[in-house]
Design a protein around this motif. Structure first.
Motif, PDB file in Angstrom:
ATOM      1  N   GLU A   1       0.840  -1.181   0.000  1.00 64.10           N
ATOM      2  CA  GLU A   1       0.000   0.000   0.000  1.00 64.10           C
ATOM      3  C   GLU A   1       0.882   1.240   0.000  1.00 64.10           C
ATOM      4  OE1 GLU A   1      -2.783  -0.045   3.166  1.00 64.10           O
ATOM      5  OE2 GLU A   1      -3.806  -1.859   2.472  1.00 64.10           O
ATOM      6  N   LEU A   2       0.438   2.270  -0.677  1.00 62.45           N
ATOM      7  CA  LEU A   2       1.251   3.479  -0.799  1.00 62.45           C
ATOM      8  C   LEU A   2       0.362   4.703  -0.636  1.00 62.45           C
ATOM      9  CD1 LEU A   2       4.179   4.495  -1.583  1.00 62.45           C
ATOM     10  CD2 LEU A   2       3.246   4.811  -3.871  1.00 62.45           C
ATOM     11  N   CYS A   3       0.814   5.628   0.210  1.00 62.00           N
ATOM     12  CA  CYS A   3       0.137   6.913   0.359  1.00 62.00           C
ATOM     13  C   CYS A   3       1.024   7.997  -0.246  1.00 62.00           C
ATOM     14  CB  CYS A   3      -0.121   7.225   1.834  1.00 62.00           C
ATOM     15  SG  CYS A   3      -0.956   8.813   2.098  1.00 62.00           S
ATOM     16  N   VAL A   4       0.443   8.789  -1.134  1.00 63.79           N
ATOM     17  CA  VAL A   4       1.168   9.881  -1.787  1.00 63.79           C
ATOM     18  C   VAL A   4       0.760  11.194  -1.126  1.00 63.79           C
ATOM     19  CG1 VAL A   4       1.626  11.098  -3.946  1.00 63.79           C
ATOM     20  CG2 VAL A   4       1.186   8.625  -3.967  1.00 63.79           C
ATOM     21  N   GLY A   5       1.733  11.933  -0.611  1.00 63.12           N
ATOM     22  CA  GLY A   5       1.473  13.263  -0.083  1.00 63.12           C
ATOM     23  C   GLY A   5       1.529  14.281  -1.209  1.00 63.12           C
TER      24      GLY A   5
ATOM     25  N   ALA B   1      -6.286  19.006 -10.582  1.00 65.56           N
ATOM     26  CA  ALA B   1      -5.603  18.473 -11.770  1.00 65.56           C
ATOM     27  C   ALA B   1      -4.441  17.570 -11.366  1.00 65.56           C
ATOM     28  CB  ALA B   1      -5.107  19.619 -12.651  1.00 65.56           C
ATOM     29  N   VAL B   2      -3.671  18.007 -10.393  1.00 73.50           N
ATOM     30  CA  VAL B   2      -2.505  17.235  -9.951  1.00 73.50           C
ATOM     31  C   VAL B   2      -2.933  15.930  -9.295  1.00 73.50           C
ATOM     32  CG1 VAL B   2      -0.599  17.216  -8.293  1.00 73.50           C
ATOM     33  CG2 VAL B   2      -0.987  19.239  -9.731  1.00 73.50           C
ATOM     34  N   ALA B   3      -3.852  16.021  -8.335  1.00 70.82           N
ATOM     35  CA  ALA B   3      -4.278  14.824  -7.606  1.00 70.82           C
ATOM     36  C   ALA B   3      -4.970  13.819  -8.520  1.00 70.82           C
ATOM     37  CB  ALA B   3      -5.207  15.218  -6.457  1.00 70.82           C
TER      38      ALA B   3
ATOM     39  N   ILE C   1      10.745  12.626  -2.733  1.00 69.84           N
ATOM     40  CA  ILE C   1      10.096  13.890  -3.098  1.00 69.84           C
ATOM     41  C   ILE C   1      10.277  14.128  -4.587  1.00 69.84           C
ATOM     42  CG2 ILE C   1       9.990  16.378  -2.705  1.00 69.84           C
ATOM     43  CD1 ILE C   1      11.259  15.912   0.035  1.00 69.84           C
ATOM     44  N   VAL C   2       9.185  14.429  -5.279  1.00 68.97           N
ATOM     45  CA  VAL C   2       9.218  14.761  -6.698  1.00 68.97           C
ATOM     46  C   VAL C   2       8.709  16.193  -6.827  1.00 68.97           C
ATOM     47  CG1 VAL C   2       8.522  14.064  -9.018  1.00 68.97           C
ATOM     48  CG2 VAL C   2       8.612  12.354  -7.177  1.00 68.97           C
ATOM     49  N   ALA C   3       9.509  17.078  -7.425  1.00 69.50           N
ATOM     50  CA  ALA C   3       9.154  18.495  -7.467  1.00 69.50           C
ATOM     51  C   ALA C   3       9.367  19.080  -8.853  1.00 69.50           C
ATOM     52  CB  ALA C   3       9.962  19.281  -6.434  1.00 69.50           C
ATOM     53  N   ALA C   4       8.538  20.060  -9.186  1.00 64.55           N
ATOM     54  CA  ALA C   4       8.583  20.707 -10.502  1.00 64.55           C
ATOM     55  C   ALA C   4       9.603  21.840 -10.522  1.00 64.55           C
ATOM     56  CB  ALA C   4       7.202  21.247 -10.859  1.00 64.55           C
ATOM     57  N   PHE C   5      10.302  21.953 -11.643  1.00 64.20           N
ATOM     58  CA  PHE C   5      11.124  23.126 -11.900  1.00 64.20           C
ATOM     59  C   PHE C   5      10.256  24.269 -12.416  1.00 64.20           C
ATOM     60  CE2 PHE C   5      14.841  20.391 -11.656  1.00 64.20           C
ATOM     61  CZ  PHE C   5      15.805  21.252 -11.143  1.00 64.20           C
ATOM     62  N   ASP C   6      10.764  25.478 -12.289  1.00 61.73           N
ATOM     63  CA  ASP C   6      10.065  26.663 -12.769  1.00 61.73           C
ATOM     64  C   ASP C   6       9.966  26.643 -14.288  1.00 61.73           C
ATOM     65  OD1 ASP C   6       9.126  29.547 -11.984  1.00 61.73           O
ATOM     66  OD2 ASP C   6      10.498  29.811 -13.677  1.00 61.73           O
TER      67      ASP C   6
ATOM     68  N   ASN D   1       4.461  14.695  -3.859  1.00 64.94           N
ATOM     69  CA  ASN D   1       4.413  15.456  -5.109  1.00 64.94           C
ATOM     70  C   ASN D   1       4.320  16.946  -4.789  1.00 64.94           C
ATOM     71  OD1 ASN D   1       3.643  15.140  -8.296  1.00 64.94           O
ATOM     72  ND2 ASN D   1       2.668  16.934  -7.400  1.00 64.94           N
ATOM     73  N   MET D   2       5.237  17.718  -5.383  1.00 65.77           N
ATOM     74  CA  MET D   2       5.222  19.167  -5.233  1.00 65.77           C
ATOM     75  C   MET D   2       5.255  19.805  -6.613  1.00 65.77           C
ATOM     76  SD  MET D   2       7.862  19.603  -2.014  1.00 65.77           S
ATOM     77  CE  MET D   2       7.617  21.369  -1.967  1.00 65.77           C
ATOM     78  N   SER D   3       4.094  20.153  -7.127  1.00 66.38           N
ATOM     79  CA  SER D   3       4.023  20.795  -8.447  1.00 66.38           C
ATOM     80  C   SER D   3       4.167  22.297  -8.288  1.00 66.38           C
ATOM     81  CB  SER D   3       2.695  20.442  -9.128  1.00 66.38           C
ATOM     82  OG  SER D   3       2.685  19.090  -9.524  1.00 66.38           O
ATOM     83  N   MET D   4       5.214  22.695  -7.625  1.00 57.13           N
ATOM     84  CA  MET D   4       5.491  24.094  -7.313  1.00 57.13           C
ATOM     85  C   MET D   4       6.899  24.192  -6.749  1.00 57.13           C
ATOM     86  SD  MET D   4       5.269  23.326  -3.941  1.00 57.13           S
ATOM     87  CE  MET D   4       4.863  24.641  -2.837  1.00 57.13           C
ATOM     88  N   GLY D   5       7.335  25.416  -6.475  1.00 60.72           N
ATOM     89  CA  GLY D   5       8.657  25.602  -5.904  1.00 60.72           C
ATOM     90  C   GLY D   5       8.981  27.070  -5.713  1.00 60.72           C
ATOM     91  N   ILE D   6      10.190  27.330  -5.268  1.00 59.68           N
ATOM     92  CA  ILE D   6      10.665  28.680  -4.949  1.00 59.68           C
ATOM     93  C   ILE D   6      11.859  29.009  -5.842  1.00 59.68           C
ATOM     94  CG2 ILE D   6      11.752  30.096  -3.172  1.00 59.68           C
ATOM     95  CD1 ILE D   6       8.874  29.618  -2.533  1.00 59.68           C
TER      96      ILE D   6
END
Length: 227
Positions: A5-9, A48-50, A128-133, A98-103
């Motif tokens: 089982e896997l939970c995605v944050g 959209a992301v979820a 952690i998987v994150a989007a680039f600008d 999942n982080m479809s955002m960033g600084i």
């Protein structure tokens, strides 16, 4: 190989929890502080992301951390506090974020603190998987070695394909072409950019992890084989 089982944050905007795309799925919304607000006109991005992750993997559950609205800039302090909360309270439950955002711009000390908590989560086995600008700026946490950073490429022609990049702060490049996603009230929206490629990669990683491959290096090797 035993499935697990896997939970995605998901750290994003609030989702439209009543959307039919979430029917029958395990979704928890975690309001860990006053910053995690519910604003109806900002449900589209998170939805959209979820929905993209859940559509591609029927076996995962989701825990959403609604952190920002589309009308405001994401603040690094709020990202840090959310990741710290996950580290201290949820790292046994949430194995993938999942982080479809960033600084792109923040004081160096704050970036160092953000990198530190990302590294601590990695050591706990959280990927952690994150989007680039989308404008091409270096963005965080996507640029950290402890994070799988996702960008876009015009050389990738299908949303089911991706490039695996070595010796770069960018790890994965997906399709730059527009794609149709679920937005507010079950409406469809045409979007493009790394924010919407990132959940595709997260979903793929979740499929790998559900097969029992949970160590980050083995996950990366599997991605490389599929690229």
């Amino acid at each position: 190989m035993m499935k697990r089982e896997l939970c995605v944050g998901i750290i994003d905007t609030m989702i439209n929890i009543e959307s039919s795309c979430f029917d029958g799925r395990k979704i928890r919304v975690n309001y860990m502080n006053e910053k995690q607000i519910e604003v109806k006109d900002n449900w589209g991005h998170g939805t959209a992301v979820a929905s993209s992750i859940l559509q591609q993997n029927k076996e995962v559950s989701v825990e959403l951390f609604p952190l920002f609205s589309l009308k405001e800039q994401v603040e690094i302090d709020h990202i840090i506090s959310t990741l710290e909360y996950i580290y201290y309270n949820k790292s046994e439950e949430i194995q993938l974020i999942n982080m479809s955002m960033g600084i792109t711009d923040a004081p160096g000390e704050k970036i160092r603190i953000l990198e530190e908590i990302c590294s601590k989560l990695e050591k706990k086995g959280v990927i952690i998987v994150a989007a680039f600008d989308n404008s091409g700026y270096i963005s965080y946490p996507a640029a950290f070695p402890s994070v799988i950073g996702v960008d876009i490429s015009k050389e990738v022609y299908s949303h089911g394909q991706f490039e695996y990049i070595t010796n770069s702060i960018v790890n994965i490049r997906g399709c730059a072409s527009p794609k149709r996603v679920i937005w507010n009230n079950n409406q469809r929206m045409i979007v493009k950019g790394s924010s919407f490629v990132t959940p595709i990669i997260t979903a793929l990683i979740s499929q790998i992890m559900c097969k029992g491959i949970i160590e980050k290096q083995r996950v990366m090797d599997s991605l490389k084989d599929r690229a």
